[in-house]
Design an enzyme around this catalytic site. Structure first.
Site, PDB file in Angstrom:
ATOM      1  N   HIS A 127      18.048 -28.863 -17.151  1.00 58.69           N
ATOM      2  CA  HIS A 127      17.148 -28.126 -18.043  1.00 58.69           C
ATOM      3  C   HIS A 127      17.375 -28.641 -19.455  1.00 58.69           C
ATOM      4  O   HIS A 127      18.488 -28.608 -19.966  1.00 58.69           O
ATOM      5  CB  HIS A 127      17.404 -26.620 -17.970  1.00 58.69           C
ATOM      6  CG  HIS A 127      16.419 -25.831 -18.788  1.00 58.69           C
ATOM      7  ND1 HIS A 127      15.263 -25.302 -18.250  1.00 58.69           N
ATOM      8  CD2 HIS A 127      16.404 -25.506 -20.112  1.00 58.69           C
ATOM      9  CE1 HIS A 127      14.587 -24.676 -19.197  1.00 58.69           C
ATOM     10  NE2 HIS A 127      15.255 -24.784 -20.331  1.00 58.69           N
ATOM     11  N   CYS A 128      16.316 -29.112 -20.094  1.00 57.04           N
ATOM     12  CA  CYS A 128      16.432 -29.734 -21.415  1.00 57.04           C
ATOM     13  C   CYS A 128      15.829 -28.830 -22.484  1.00 57.04           C
ATOM     14  O   CYS A 128      14.624 -28.542 -22.452  1.00 57.04           O
ATOM     15  CB  CYS A 128      15.728 -31.087 -21.420  1.00 57.04           C
ATOM     16  SG  CYS A 128      15.813 -31.919 -23.016  1.00 57.04           S
TER      17      CYS A 128
END
Length: 269
Positions: A127-128
């Site tokens: 998850h960025c």
């Protein structure tokens, strides 16, 4: 279907990204091109090329932010864990599918649960916060494009600053405060470019390593291993960027179908 995560950290990172890119554009146009190349065709060329890269950067970033990363749809009936091991309990649709206890459903191979998105994501890498979204099967291409465009923009900005410093400019303003302001903005731009450039290049190298090893970051952390037949590197890249011509891989547009595993949204309970 467009997605949007209500994550304050993600919103902050997106605003920081846009602010940094727009500041770089301001410095290049106002304090480098207009100060050192005013009236030159090279000045118009650099402004056009620099803003073209910015446009591609914004397009790829927007598609990485709002694209479905590969969300596994929730089934109509959830798994009943009270009798999942008894006769008549839930049966996995396929042998290599696993159970997600948070979503209470079966998920396809290589899908993992994201605690921020609150969904299982196909081929989830991580998850960025910089795109406020997961990097998964359907948007990894746009995420890598975004990284590459930021890297190109950073190198381009540093080259323009270096050129403006080491070339004579008879027509440049001689006022002390204007020269000091130009130097200050140039130093800040170089620092910003080095910081973001090295950061995104490091992440891009990790992404390509994950592609060529056929193992996402989540799989590396869980030490699940790429227990799959070895594939050519071009085939692995095509799974991420699409089946279209490799020239189109650098543009934030559709390039043909990708390999997907369609989930079963209903199963017997």
């Amino acid at each position: 279907m467009p997605v949007c995560r209500k994550d304050p950290c993600g919103f902050f990172c997106i605003l920081m990204t846009y602010g940094a890119v727009l500041y770089a554009d301001y410095v290049v146009v106002r304090w480098i091109v207009l100060q050192t190349m005013e009236g030159s065709l090279w000045g118009s060329f650099h402004v056009l090329l620099f803003n073209t890269v910015i446009l591609l950067l914004f397009m790829s970033h927007a598609r990485a932010v709002f694209s479905d990363p590969g969300i596994v749809p929730l089934p109509t009936h959830r798994i009943d864990f009270s009798d999942s091991h008894s006769e008549g309990g839930s049966i996995a649709p396929k042998e290599d599918w696993t159970i997600c206890t948070r979503c209470e459903m079966y998920r396809p191979p290589r899908a993992h649960h994201c605690r921020i998105c609150k969904h299982c994501i196909r081929k989830m890498d991580h998850h960025c916060p910089w795109i406020n979204n997961c990097v998964g099967e359907r948007n990894q291409k746009y995420f890598i494009q975004f990284l590459l465009y930021v890297g190109v923009l950073s190198i381009y900005a540093v080259c323009l600053v270096a050129w403006s410093w080491y070339t004579e400019c008879p027509g440049c303003p001689k006022e002390i405060h204007i020269r000091q302001t130009r130097i200050l903005h140039s130093v800040l731009l170089v620092m910003e470019s080095f910081l973001f450039g090295m950061f995104v290049i490091a992440i891009a190298c990790d992404q390509f390593e994950a592609i060529f090893s056929d193992e996402t970051l989540v799989e590396q952390v869980k030490k699940q291993g790429p227990y799959r037949p070895r594939k050519p590197r071009l085939a692995l890249l095509a799974e991420v960027f699409g089946r279209g011509h490799p020239v189109l891989w650098m543009f934030p547009c559709g390039t043909g179908l990708k390999y997907t595993v369609e989930p079963i949204v209903n199963y017997d309970v």
